[in-house]
Every structure is written in structure tokens, then in C-alpha cells.
Scaffold this motif. Structure first.
Motif, PDB file in Angstrom:
ATOM      1  N   LYS A 151       0.825  -1.213   0.000  1.00 38.10           N
ATOM      2  CA  LYS A 151       0.000   0.000   0.000  1.00 38.10           C
ATOM      3  C   LYS A 151       0.856   1.259   0.000  1.00 38.10           C
ATOM      4  O   LYS A 151       0.412   2.317  -0.447  1.00 38.10           O
ATOM      5  CB  LYS A 151      -0.943   0.005   1.192  1.00 38.10           C
ATOM      6  N   THR A 152       2.095   1.135   0.486  1.00 38.60           N
ATOM      7  CA  THR A 152       2.991   2.300   0.509  1.00 38.60           C
ATOM      8  C   THR A 152       3.495   2.661  -0.874  1.00 38.60           C
ATOM      9  O   THR A 152       4.033   3.743  -1.080  1.00 38.60           O
ATOM     10  CB  THR A 152       4.193   2.042   1.437  1.00 38.60           C
ATOM     11  N   THR A 153       3.333   1.746  -1.835  1.00 39.51           N
ATOM     12  CA  THR A 153       3.732   2.013  -3.225  1.00 39.51           C
ATOM     13  C   THR A 153       2.507   1.987  -4.138  1.00 39.51           C
ATOM     14  O   THR A 153       2.585   1.545  -5.289  1.00 39.51           O
ATOM     15  CB  THR A 153       4.776   0.989  -3.708  1.00 39.51           C
ATOM     16  N   GLY A 154       1.372   2.409  -3.605  1.00 38.92           N
ATOM     17  CA  GLY A 154       0.167   2.472  -4.407  1.00 38.92           C
ATOM     18  C   GLY A 154      -0.457   1.130  -4.697  1.00 38.92           C
ATOM     19  O   GLY A 154      -1.279   0.999  -5.602  1.00 38.92           O
ATOM     20  N   GLY A 155      -0.077   0.110  -3.930  1.00 37.32           N
ATOM     21  CA  GLY A 155      -0.597  -1.235  -4.147  1.00 37.32           C
ATOM     22  C   GLY A 155       0.169  -2.031  -5.176  1.00 37.32           C
ATOM     23  O   GLY A 155      -0.229  -3.158  -5.513  1.00 37.32           O
ATOM     24  N   ASN A 156       1.272  -1.478  -5.685  1.00 39.57           N
ATOM     25  CA  ASN A 156       2.018  -2.147  -6.759  1.00 39.57           C
ATOM     26  C   ASN A 156       2.759  -3.370  -6.241  1.00 39.57           C
ATOM     27  O   ASN A 156       3.515  -3.300  -5.276  1.00 39.57           O
ATOM     28  CB  ASN A 156       3.007  -1.176  -7.404  1.00 39.57           C
ATOM     29  N   LEU A 157       2.540  -4.506  -6.893  1.00 38.50           N
ATOM     30  CA  LEU A 157       3.185  -5.765  -6.504  1.00 38.50           C
ATOM     31  C   LEU A 157       4.456  -6.029  -7.293  1.00 38.50           C
ATOM     32  O   LEU A 157       5.112  -7.046  -7.084  1.00 38.50           O
ATOM     33  CB  LEU A 157       2.213  -6.935  -6.716  1.00 38.50           C
ATOM     34  N   GLY A 158       4.789  -5.159  -8.220  1.00 41.53           N
ATOM     35  CA  GLY A 158       5.944  -5.397  -9.077  1.00 41.53           C
ATOM     36  C   GLY A 158       5.623  -6.479 -10.089  1.00 41.53           C
ATOM     37  O   GLY A 158       4.467  -6.707 -10.444  1.00 41.53           O
ATOM     38  N   GLN A 159       6.652  -7.168 -10.558  1.00 43.26           N
ATOM     39  CA  GLN A 159       6.467  -8.248 -11.524  1.00 43.26           C
ATOM     40  C   GLN A 159       6.374  -9.585 -10.794  1.00 43.26           C
ATOM     41  O   GLN A 159       7.249  -9.935 -10.022  1.00 43.26           O
ATOM     42  CB  GLN A 159       7.620  -8.285 -12.528  1.00 43.26           C
ATOM     43  N   LEU A 160       5.318 -10.316 -11.078  1.00 39.68           N
ATOM     44  CA  LEU A 160       5.091 -11.611 -10.459  1.00 39.68           C
ATOM     45  C   LEU A 160       5.239 -12.711 -11.498  1.00 39.68           C
ATOM     46  O   LEU A 160       4.784 -12.576 -12.638  1.00 39.68           O
ATOM     47  CB  LEU A 160       3.685 -11.688  -9.862  1.00 39.68           C
ATOM     48  N   SER A 161       5.872 -13.799 -11.099  1.00 42.17           N
ATOM     49  CA  SER A 161       5.933 -14.999 -11.934  1.00 42.17           C
ATOM     50  C   SER A 161       5.479 -16.176 -11.083  1.00 42.17           C
ATOM     51  O   SER A 161       5.143 -16.023  -9.905  1.00 42.17           O
ATOM     52  CB  SER A 161       7.343 -15.226 -12.477  1.00 42.17           C
ATOM     53  N   ARG A 162       5.484 -17.364 -11.661  1.00 42.02           N
ATOM     54  CA  ARG A 162       5.007 -18.543 -10.936  1.00 42.02           C
ATOM     55  C   ARG A 162       5.806 -18.755  -9.653  1.00 42.02           C
ATOM     56  O   ARG A 162       7.008 -18.602  -9.613  1.00 42.02           O
ATOM     57  CB  ARG A 162       5.119 -19.787 -11.814  1.00 42.02           C
ATOM     58  N   GLY A 163       5.073 -19.141  -8.588  1.00 46.56           N
ATOM     59  CA  GLY A 163       5.720 -19.492  -7.334  1.00 46.56           C
ATOM     60  C   GLY A 163       5.969 -18.338  -6.395  1.00 46.56           C
ATOM     61  O   GLY A 163       6.511 -18.532  -5.308  1.00 46.56           O
ATOM     62  N   GLN A 164       5.557 -17.123  -6.780  1.00 44.24           N
ATOM     63  CA  GLN A 164       5.842 -15.955  -5.941  1.00 44.24           C
ATOM     64  C   GLN A 164       4.668 -15.535  -5.060  1.00 44.24           C
ATOM     65  O   GLN A 164       4.797 -14.611  -4.267  1.00 44.24           O
ATOM     66  CB  GLN A 164       6.272 -14.775  -6.821  1.00 44.24           C
ATOM     67  N   THR A 165       3.539 -16.217  -5.213  1.00 43.92           N
ATOM     68  CA  THR A 165       2.394 -15.931  -4.358  1.00 43.92           C
ATOM     69  C   THR A 165       1.656 -17.231  -4.081  1.00 43.92           C
ATOM     70  O   THR A 165       2.028 -18.277  -4.614  1.00 43.92           O
ATOM     71  CB  THR A 165       1.464 -14.891  -5.021  1.00 43.92           C
ATOM     72  N   VAL A 166       0.645 -17.188  -3.244  1.00 42.84           N
ATOM     73  CA  VAL A 166      -0.048 -18.416  -2.864  1.00 42.84           C
ATOM     74  C   VAL A 166      -0.785 -18.999  -4.076  1.00 42.84           C
ATOM     75  O   VAL A 166      -1.259 -18.249  -4.942  1.00 42.84           O
ATOM     76  CB  VAL A 166      -1.023 -18.177  -1.695  1.00 42.84           C
TER      77      VAL A 166
END
Length: 253
Positions: A151-166
Motif C-alpha cells: 500500500k505504501t507504493t500504491g498497491g504495486n506488486l511489481g512483476q510476479l511470476s510462478r511461485g511468488q504468491t499463494v
């Protein structure tokens, strides 16, 4: 009482074995435990008949015999180059580089075991989506409502690839199109308001890069099938009283 040829398996043994077989019902756990003990006894008896150099006392488990029995009595074919190539062409979606997704999100948290909180979180997420459809500022809403550090960066998650989130969140991200998602995405953490800014699909991999993995996968499938068939031959040749394999459809392995 269960009897495998001339050897008894007691109710006490089954009850002790049940701890290794969690199931939806006590009956299913008992069936699974009994099956494991019966198969273990069949393997022990076969190992004894072949005079294999293994401990044959009652404390030994089926894994103690299985590998040597397989080596002695089971022929396991290896996947050919043609079979690997065929599997590669039949499953192109499995052999791609990981996609890349750039997204902003707002996380409304709610514990999985709190039904009331889940309903309230979903409702709030839906209200936020409606505000965003009316051109509300995503960064401001993220700062106000999101429980994620992003939320401190406007909600930006950056670049996501497989295995980086649930997994449950990842599956929905990978199948989504770019833009603000019309409905909240649910995960174990709560509900996510997601705006996918950019999405780069994975690129096909050459057969040379994945042939070893395909071969390993196919060989393991063949191995499991061959072992199950071997165990079934032991079952068919045995006299088993007090247990019916037809009542339990669990894997023989």
C-alpha cells in the motif's frame, strides 16, 4: 480379525495403524489402515518365500521389502524418445517459461475460519471496485484500505511470476486478462482488488530443455502402475479373510 494366508492381523494392529491414515471418517481410516497392513503382510510373506536378505519380523514395514521385490520380480520399462516427444506435443501448456504479471492490488484481510469477516471483506472489496470503475484513485484507496505492505507504493506488486504468491491467488492471476478485475479475487488471506497493468505470456520451451523432466515423469508413472499391478498379483494369489479390497478404492501403493 483379518487373516492373510495363515497370518493374523489383529484389531489392535489396525487401530494403531490408523494414526498414519487421516480420513474424513473413522471407517475410511480403518479401511485404509487395514489395507496397508494386508499389503505389508503380503510383501513380507513374498520376501520370506524368496529368502531375501531382509529382517522378516513383525516390526518391519512394507517399504522394507518392496524395493528388493521390485528389483527381483518387476520389469519396469523406460519411456522412449518417441513417447517423450508425443507427451511434449500433447501438453504444450506445461512447457513454457513462467509468465510475467505486473499488477496493483488492495488486500482486505479476513481469517478463513471467520465467516462473518469473510462476507464483510468481500463486500468492502466489491465497493472499492465500484469506486475504481468511477475513476477513483487506486493508490489512495490502497493506502486507506489495503492490509498489504504494498500500500505504501500504491498497491504495486511489481512483476510476479510462478511461485511468488499463494497458489489460489496465482491461478486466478494467470487466467485473468489485463485491466481492473470485475470481481474480488479470494485467497486464504482475504479478498484482493486487482488491476493487472501488464501481462506477458510464457514462451514455449524447446523439447531439449524439458526432455529429461518428461522422461522422469513418464518413468515414474510407469513405475507406479507396474508396482500396483505387482501388488494386485499378490492379492489375487493370496487367501485373505476379513478384508475385501473391493470395499476400499484407495491406491494400492
Amino acid at each position: 480379525m483379518i487373516r492373510v494366508n495363515h497370518t493374523d492381523i489383529t484389531e489392535e494392529q489396525v487401530l494403531m495403524e490408523m494414526q498414519y491414515f487421516p480420513a474424513a471418517t473413522q471407517r475410511q481410516a480403518m479401511l485404509d489402515a487395514a489395507q496397508s497392513l494386508v499389503i505389508g503382510e503380503l510383501l513380507r510373506q513374498r520376501a520370506a518365500a524368496l529368502s531375501l536378505p531382509l529382517s522378516l519380523d513383525e516390526t518391519s514395514c512394507k517399504e522394507d521389502y518392496l524395493e528388493q521385490l521390485i528389483e527381483r520380480e518387476v520389469i519396469i520399462p523406460q519411456a522412449s524418445d518417441e513417447e517423450c516427444l508425443q507427451y511434449f506435443h500433447q501438453n504444450p501448456q506445461r512447457f513454457k517459461t513462467s509468465p510475467l504479471i505486473e499488477a496493483n492490488h488492495i488486500l482486505i484481510t479476513a481469517a478463513t475460519d471467520d465467516a462473518k469477516a469473510r462476507v464483510e471483506a468481500k463486500l468492502l472489496a466489491e465497493q472499492i471496485i465500484e469506486q475504481l470503475k468511477q475513476q477513483a484513485d487506486f493508490a489512495s484507496l490502497a493506502q486507506q484500505f489495503s492490509a498489504c505492505p504494498s500500500k505504501t507504493t500504491g498497491g504495486n506488486l511489481g512483476q510476479l511470476s510462478r511461485g511468488q504468491t499463494v497458489p489460489e491467488f496465482e491461478r486466478q492471476l494467470l487466467s485473468a486478462t489485463t485491466g481492473l478485475q470485475p470481481y474480488p479475487i479470494e485467497s486464504r488471506y482475504g479478498f484482493h482488488v486487482v488491476d493487472i497493468k501488464n501481462k506477458i505470456d510464457g514462451l514455449p520451451l524447446p523439447i531439449e530443455a524439458v526432455k529429461a523432466k518428461i522422461s522422469q515423469y513418464l518413468n515414474e508413472k510407469v513405475r507406479q502402475k507396474a508396482i500396483a499391478q505387482y501388488i494386485q498379483t499378490l492379492i489375487d494369489a493370496a487367501t485373505i479373510d476379513g478384508y475385501d479390497f473391493d470395499t476400499n478404492r484407495q491406491s494400492l501403493l
